[in-house]
Design a protein around this motif. Sequence first.
Motif, PDB file in Angstrom:
ATOM      1  N   VAL A  56       7.454 -14.977  36.185  1.00 22.95           N
ATOM      2  CA  VAL A  56       6.646 -13.755  36.322  1.00 22.95           C
ATOM      3  C   VAL A  56       5.432 -13.822  35.404  1.00 22.95           C
ATOM      4  O   VAL A  56       4.294 -13.517  35.814  1.00 22.95           O
ATOM      5  CB  VAL A  56       7.508 -12.517  36.002  1.00 22.95           C
ATOM      6  N   GLU A  57       5.651 -14.220  34.157  1.00 20.86           N
ATOM      7  CA  GLU A  57       4.547 -14.280  33.196  1.00 20.86           C
ATOM      8  C   GLU A  57       3.504 -15.305  33.610  1.00 20.86           C
ATOM      9  O   GLU A  57       2.295 -15.056  33.504  1.00 20.86           O
ATOM     10  CB  GLU A  57       5.097 -14.599  31.806  1.00 20.86           C
ATOM     11  N   MET A  58       3.952 -16.484  34.083  1.00 18.16           N
ATOM     12  CA  MET A  58       2.996 -17.515  34.471  1.00 18.16           C
ATOM     13  C   MET A  58       2.166 -17.065  35.663  1.00 18.16           C
ATOM     14  O   MET A  58       0.954 -17.337  35.729  1.00 18.16           O
ATOM     15  CB  MET A  58       3.735 -18.817  34.777  1.00 18.16           C
ATOM     16  N   MET A  59       2.778 -16.368  36.603  1.00 16.59           N
ATOM     17  CA  MET A  59       2.022 -15.891  37.765  1.00 16.59           C
ATOM     18  C   MET A  59       1.052 -14.777  37.378  1.00 16.59           C
ATOM     19  O   MET A  59       0.100 -14.492  38.120  1.00 16.59           O
ATOM     20  CB  MET A  59       2.986 -15.430  38.856  1.00 16.59           C
ATOM     21  N   LEU A  65       4.102 -21.338  25.608  1.00 20.02           N
ATOM     22  CA  LEU A  65       4.569 -22.715  25.433  1.00 20.02           C
ATOM     23  C   LEU A  65       4.457 -23.080  23.963  1.00 20.02           C
ATOM     24  O   LEU A  65       3.447 -22.783  23.319  1.00 20.02           O
ATOM     25  CB  LEU A  65       3.734 -23.680  26.283  1.00 20.02           C
ATOM     26  N   SER A  66       5.483 -23.719  23.431  1.00 21.06           N
ATOM     27  CA  SER A  66       5.488 -24.157  22.030  1.00 21.06           C
ATOM     28  C   SER A  66       5.150 -23.031  21.066  1.00 21.06           C
ATOM     29  O   SER A  66       4.416 -23.215  20.099  1.00 21.06           O
ATOM     30  CB  SER A  66       4.510 -25.323  21.831  1.00 21.06           C
ATOM     31  N   GLY A  67       5.673 -21.826  21.347  1.00 19.90           N
ATOM     32  CA  GLY A  67       5.484 -20.712  20.439  1.00 19.90           C
ATOM     33  C   GLY A  67       4.101 -20.099  20.474  1.00 19.90           C
ATOM     34  O   GLY A  67       3.753 -19.309  19.596  1.00 19.90           O
ATOM     35  N   ARG A  68       3.315 -20.445  21.492  1.00 19.19           N
ATOM     36  CA  ARG A  68       1.944 -19.917  21.571  1.00 19.19           C
ATOM     37  C   ARG A  68       1.712 -19.325  22.953  1.00 19.19           C
ATOM     38  O   ARG A  68       1.912 -20.002  23.972  1.00 19.19           O
ATOM     39  CB  ARG A  68       0.926 -21.037  21.322  1.00 19.19           C
ATOM     40  N   MET A  69       1.331 -18.053  23.002  1.00 18.64           N
ATOM     41  CA  MET A  69       1.008 -17.403  24.263  1.00 18.64           C
ATOM     42  C   MET A  69      -0.487 -17.539  24.533  1.00 18.64           C
ATOM     43  O   MET A  69      -1.320 -17.143  23.704  1.00 18.64           O
ATOM     44  CB  MET A  69       1.391 -15.921  24.211  1.00 18.64           C
ATOM     45  N   TYR A 521       8.793 -18.298  19.638  1.00 17.51           N
ATOM     46  CA  TYR A 521       8.234 -17.221  20.458  1.00 17.51           C
ATOM     47  C   TYR A 521       7.043 -16.537  19.796  1.00 17.51           C
ATOM     48  O   TYR A 521       6.158 -16.038  20.490  1.00 17.51           O
ATOM     49  CB  TYR A 521       9.329 -16.183  20.752  1.00 17.51           C
ATOM     50  N   PHE A 522       7.031 -16.516  18.463  1.00 17.63           N
ATOM     51  CA  PHE A 522       5.972 -15.795  17.756  1.00 17.63           C
ATOM     52  C   PHE A 522       5.152 -16.691  16.842  1.00 17.63           C
ATOM     53  O   PHE A 522       4.261 -16.210  16.154  1.00 17.63           O
ATOM     54  CB  PHE A 522       6.579 -14.650  16.926  1.00 17.63           C
ATOM     55  N   GLY A 523       5.427 -17.976  16.817  1.00 17.86           N
ATOM     56  CA  GLY A 523       4.738 -18.886  15.917  1.00 17.86           C
ATOM     57  C   GLY A 523       5.392 -18.891  14.552  1.00 17.86           C
ATOM     58  O   GLY A 523       5.944 -19.884  14.109  1.00 17.86           O
ATOM     59  N   LEU A 524       5.336 -17.733  13.873  1.00 15.42           N
ATOM     60  CA  LEU A 524       5.968 -17.589  12.556  1.00 15.42           C
ATOM     61  C   LEU A 524       6.586 -16.208  12.439  1.00 15.42           C
ATOM     62  O   LEU A 524       6.047 -15.217  12.952  1.00 15.42           O
ATOM     63  CB  LEU A 524       4.944 -17.760  11.432  1.00 15.42           C
ATOM     64  N   ASN A 525       7.728 -16.145  11.768  1.00 11.52           N
ATOM     65  CA  ASN A 525       8.301 -14.876  11.330  1.00 11.52           C
ATOM     66  C   ASN A 525       8.098 -14.761   9.824  1.00 11.52           C
ATOM     67  O   ASN A 525       8.357 -15.714   9.088  1.00 11.52           O
ATOM     68  CB  ASN A 525       9.805 -14.826  11.628  1.00 11.52           C
ATOM     69  N   ARG A 526       7.644 -13.600   9.388  1.00 11.54           N
ATOM     70  CA  ARG A 526       7.514 -13.374   7.950  1.00 11.54           C
ATOM     71  C   ARG A 526       8.881 -13.086   7.354  1.00 11.54           C
ATOM     72  O   ARG A 526       9.700 -12.399   7.950  1.00 11.54           O
ATOM     73  CB  ARG A 526       6.551 -12.216   7.674  1.00 11.54           C
ATOM     74  N   THR A 527       9.113 -13.614   6.175  1.00 15.08           N
ATOM     75  CA  THR A 527      10.381 -13.376   5.498  1.00 15.08           C
ATOM     76  C   THR A 527      10.143 -13.429   3.986  1.00 15.08           C
ATOM     77  O   THR A 527       8.999 -13.345   3.531  1.00 15.08           O
ATOM     78  CB  THR A 527      11.440 -14.396   5.967  1.00 15.08           C
ATOM     79  N   ARG A 528      11.224 -13.567   3.221  1.00 11.30           N
ATOM     80  CA  ARG A 528      11.131 -13.569   1.766  1.00 11.30           C
ATOM     81  C   ARG A 528      11.831 -14.797   1.214  1.00 11.30           C
ATOM     82  O   ARG A 528      12.626 -15.448   1.893  1.00 11.30           O
ATOM     83  CB  ARG A 528      11.805 -12.303   1.198  1.00 11.30           C
TER      84      ARG A 528
END
Length: 550
Positions: A56-59, A65-69, A521-528
């Motif tokens: 659906v998203e591609m259409m 792909l590889s964490g980058r939209m 999915y998001f490239g990076l998640n912020r954490t501590r």
Amino acid sequence: MGVFEVLRFGLKRGGMGIADRCVTNPLFSWTWSGAGEIRFVPRLAEFRPADSQTIVEMMEGKYLLSGRMVETGGTSPFAVESDFDDWFADLHGFGWLRHFSAVTDPGQRAFARTLVLDWIARFGAFEAEAWDLFITARRVLNWLKSLSLLFDGATPDQSRAILRSLSIQVQSLKVRAPLVYGPVTRLMVEIALVGAALSESEEPKDLVAHVDGLGALLATVLGDDGLVKNRNPFTQIQILSEIIPVNQALGQRHGHMSAAIGLRIEAMHRALEKLVLGTREPVYANGCGQVPVELVLAITAQSGVRSSGSSLCGGYGILVDGPGKLIADCGLVPPLPFARDAHAGGLSFEYASGSTLVVGNCGPAPAGLSDSGNLFRHTSAHSAPTIDDMSSARIGGGSMAGNALRRRGPEPLMSLDEAENTLELKTGAYRDRYGLDIVRRLTLMGGGQTLVGQDRFVAAGNRSRQQGAFTIRFHLAPGVALERSSGEAFFRLTYRNGEVWAFLWEGAEADIDDSVRHSAYFGLNRTRQIVLHGPARSDTDIAWVFTRQS
């Protein structure tokens, strides 16, 4: 690593690169790009999971792909200029075709075929980036696994165009294969050539030679324990994803030829199982970041290998106790041809109790931060000790060695005490500058709900060296809430699932700092991260504990 080894590596790699540019130059490429059309038939199966939402998203022009939209605004993704190497490689590798294979909607199936034909129109003639050997090998395999999808509803001209392009790509792999210096790329090329030979309607005479070549390359690329020599679990997953369908097809047609390769695949399964935590994600080490859990499960489902206990594997130490599992990296630097993307993760570890990741590493640089790639390879991006934030291995910096990781000091040491369920890891990376070695002991107990650690700095060498300060980092999982008891060496950690853990320590000062963790999915998640620090002196001893409270 000696100067002559680096020189030999650089000259050989450079010479093969020049030779490859020669055979792909238009003055010579006509000798293989004019190859006759080969008739391929669907014989390779696809076992990787499909996702209807991706279709659906591609259409809609959205390509994750590889964490980058990347949103194309309705234009072809192959018309988009991209600075994200991993996204480009995934797009042109066509692994996403599997999402369309099981759909029955004629419009969705036609959309997939249209993208393939659009690639042929734009990149059917040689183009260096799109025809990178690793990408081309994956593209050939993914097209072969999707032949039924691509031919269903295609006109005769469209079918001929697809077969013609496949034939040229396969011929290019045959011509360029001897010029590949990267052993993992060479292996992927040979997997593609065996897959292509098995998919020909009339079996080619060179099938036996390609199968023999595949067996020889597996012996070169894999260690004795079945782990790929670059020590990257993601590479292990990539190879298994492509070699399993090829060996299944080989077994169906030539059972006697598939047995030896099957044994290698089983060894790879055993090694991968050791490097997967209870979260069902592989350890973030040596270039591996987040891998979709469903892909890991699909691969493990292809084997009878089941979870094992505490062990050593390819420079990693594994501790298992009940649902708890820890994977530590002694910092073994891969051989030079395998070290391009390796990380300086000496004495680092990831620890999960069941599905709860307690402590981990940052993982590789995401798409869009490729210029910061070496920062994510640094030891400080791992849950590990350092002195003056000096990395435990040299990262690139030499024209001949390229960006390869290179060892500092003597070979790291690691041992497993099975009776105590304890790992001991030792690095001499800091010996020359500081006259100190670092010894880390890790013990998993309490049904996997308590991890006891000790980091010791011991004198090494014949004389005192410069004074430094140690830093011990613990990168926490995303979403952890941290509270510190006033005046006490105690942190309370509350995880997203409600579990409460405690971190206690002695022998150091402690701070809390920001950190990140790789996301598919998001490239990076912020954490501590928890950071212990103090002066690095001989016989300095820092003890620490992670333990679950509720």
